[in-house]
Scaffold this active site. Structure first.
Site, PDB file in Angstrom:
ATOM      1  N   GLY A 121       0.847  -1.187   0.000  1.00 44.61           N
ATOM      2  CA  GLY A 121       0.000   0.000   0.000  1.00 44.61           C
ATOM      3  C   GLY A 121       0.881   1.235   0.000  1.00 44.61           C
ATOM      4  N   ALA A 122       0.704   2.123  -0.970  1.00 44.65           N
ATOM      5  CA  ALA A 122       1.589   3.273  -1.110  1.00 44.65           C
ATOM      6  C   ALA A 122       1.601   4.146   0.145  1.00 44.65           C
ATOM      7  CB  ALA A 122       1.178   4.101  -2.321  1.00 44.65           C
ATOM      8  N   GLU A 123       0.420   4.403   0.693  1.00 41.51           N
ATOM      9  CA  GLU A 123       0.358   5.322   1.840  1.00 41.51           C
ATOM     10  C   GLU A 123       0.946   4.687   3.097  1.00 41.51           C
ATOM     11  OE1 GLU A 123      -2.757   6.028  -1.189  1.00 41.51           O
ATOM     12  OE2 GLU A 123      -2.313   4.283   0.081  1.00 41.51           O
ATOM     13  N   ASN A 148       3.205   2.421   3.049  1.00 42.41           N
ATOM     14  CA  ASN A 148       4.649   2.391   2.797  1.00 42.41           C
ATOM     15  C   ASN A 148       5.304   3.686   3.265  1.00 42.41           C
ATOM     16  OD1 ASN A 148       4.647  -0.139   1.616  1.00 42.41           O
ATOM     17  ND2 ASN A 148       4.792   0.609  -0.490  1.00 42.41           N
ATOM     18  N   TYR A 193      -4.558  -7.481  -8.840  1.00 47.87           N
ATOM     19  CA  TYR A 193      -5.333  -6.948  -7.728  1.00 47.87           C
ATOM     20  C   TYR A 193      -6.629  -7.733  -7.536  1.00 47.87           C
ATOM     21  CZ  TYR A 193      -2.529  -2.637  -8.237  1.00 47.87           C
ATOM     22  OH  TYR A 193      -1.528  -1.723  -8.319  1.00 47.87           O
ATOM     23  N   ARG A 211      -9.287  -6.319  -5.368  1.00 49.08           N
ATOM     24  CA  ARG A 211      -9.661  -5.230  -4.460  1.00 49.08           C
ATOM     25  C   ARG A 211     -11.011  -4.594  -4.818  1.00 49.08           C
ATOM     26  NH1 ARG A 211      -4.763  -1.190  -5.976  1.00 49.08           N
ATOM     27  NH2 ARG A 211      -5.284  -0.252  -3.973  1.00 49.08           N
ATOM     28  N   GLY A 235       8.133   0.184  -4.245  1.00 53.09           N
ATOM     29  CA  GLY A 235       8.301   0.874  -2.974  1.00 53.09           C
ATOM     30  C   GLY A 235       9.351   1.965  -3.012  1.00 53.09           C
ATOM     31  N   ASP A 282       7.764   5.413  -2.980  1.00 53.05           N
ATOM     32  CA  ASP A 282       7.218   5.719  -1.649  1.00 53.05           C
ATOM     33  C   ASP A 282       8.343   6.067  -0.683  1.00 53.05           C
ATOM     34  OD1 ASP A 282       4.665   5.063  -2.639  1.00 53.05           O
ATOM     35  OD2 ASP A 282       4.967   2.951  -2.143  1.00 53.05           O
TER      36      ASP A 282
END
Length: 315
Positions: free
Chosen positions: A33-35, A37, A103, A105, A254, A257
């Protein structure tokens, strides 16, 4: 709280072997998950950071929350959804190329985020709110939630950090472009890559990308140039900052990020523009040394050693 961020995190299944998934039988479980991370990378650098999302009332959701909490990130505002599941992600690996991503999701708990899931006092307590284009892509309600959070942050003197993070598996560029550009106009700090410059602005030239975003109202533009480093710009200052060479990267996922986290760490420490870029480049480079989305993010001492600003004695 120094930084607050929010968005979807999923359980990631990473194959033990390369090749098509139909021939893979064993996977390592972690999170993606980018956020989250960015939140984890900032926590490892010593910052007080909070992440929230909507997770399913299931073992995968509990796993995500426990992992992120274990990294020192505040997860007290995470919402549990009794009606929708936590999202999943599978990687498919082939030698020496970036993995394919699958994905699972659709209709996930996080895609059902709504404005009432926001804790406005929590956002107001932070210095920086970090958001990404991924959450904007999840659903109309998630998109509305991000815009509401950002508008509230700006009204309460909280800096807004934005990574466009275009994911064309989630939405078409014709839908993404106007939404991402609308968000860019609200951002104080933006982290576009050259490919995102091409998709959003029609140019891959770092100086042109920076000038376009500055003209929209961004205060700082940090254009990610991969192994070449970054191009940074304010209205009265700009420069290229050379990157760090990683001879044999293990996993590039990653890195962007990590770059954002390193840059925001520099901002919080009142580093110069160049100092923010150097730290961002180092954290992003170190993320590629380890397989996994967030496993390679360094501690402050590790990144200082990597940059050569602290002596390292190995035995």
């Amino acid at each position: 709280m120094e930084i607050v961020t929010f968005g979807e995190s999923m359980v990631l299944f990473n194959p033990d072997t390369t090749g098509p998934l139909r021939y893979v039988h064993n996977f390592n479980k972690s999170i993606a998950g980018a956020e989250s991370n960015v939140a984890i990378a900032l926590a490892r650098l010593g910052h007080h950071v909070g992440w929230f999302s909507k997770i399913g009332d299931d073992e995968f959701g509990r796993y995500i929350k426990a992992i992120i909490r274990g990294e020192g990130v505040d997860v007290s505002r995470v919402v549990t959804d009794p009606h929708n599941n936590t999202g999943l992600l599978f990687k498919e690996r082939f030698a020496h190329v970036n993995p394919n991503v699958y994905y699972y999701r659709k209709n996930s708990a996080a895609s059902n985020m709504v404005i009432k899931d926001l804790d406005f006092d929590y956002i107001k307590s932070s210095k920086i709110l970090h958001v990404t284009g991924i959450t904007l892509a999840l659903s109309p309600s998630a998109r509305e939630t991000v815009f509401k959070a950002v508008e509230f942050a700006k009204a309460n003197n909280v800096l807004v950090s934005f990574d466009p993070n275009i994911r064309l598996k989630l939405w078409r560029i014709e839908e993404a472009r106007p939404t991402l550009l609308e968000m860019a106009k609200l951002a104080d700090i933006i982290f576009p890559g050259q490919d995102e410059g091409r998709l959003l602005l029609g140019t891959e030239d770092p100086k042109e990308i920076a000038r376009e975003f500055l003209d929209m109202g961004c205060k700082i533009v940090a254009v990610k140039l991969g192994k070449e480093g970054c191009y940074l710009a304010k209205q009265e200052e700009d420069e290229f900052v050379t990157g760090y060479i990683v001879e044999k990267p293990e996993d590039t996922v990653g890195a962007g990020d990590g770059f954002a986290a390193g840059f925001l760490s520099g901002v919080l420490q009142n580093f110069s523009l160049r100092g923010c870029g150097q730290l961002a480049n180092a954290v992003g480079a170190m993320a590629t040394l380890v397989r996994g989305d967030m496993e390679g993010f360094p501690t402050l001492q590790q990144v200082q050693r990597f940059m050569g600003t602290e002596e390292y004695i190995d035995r």
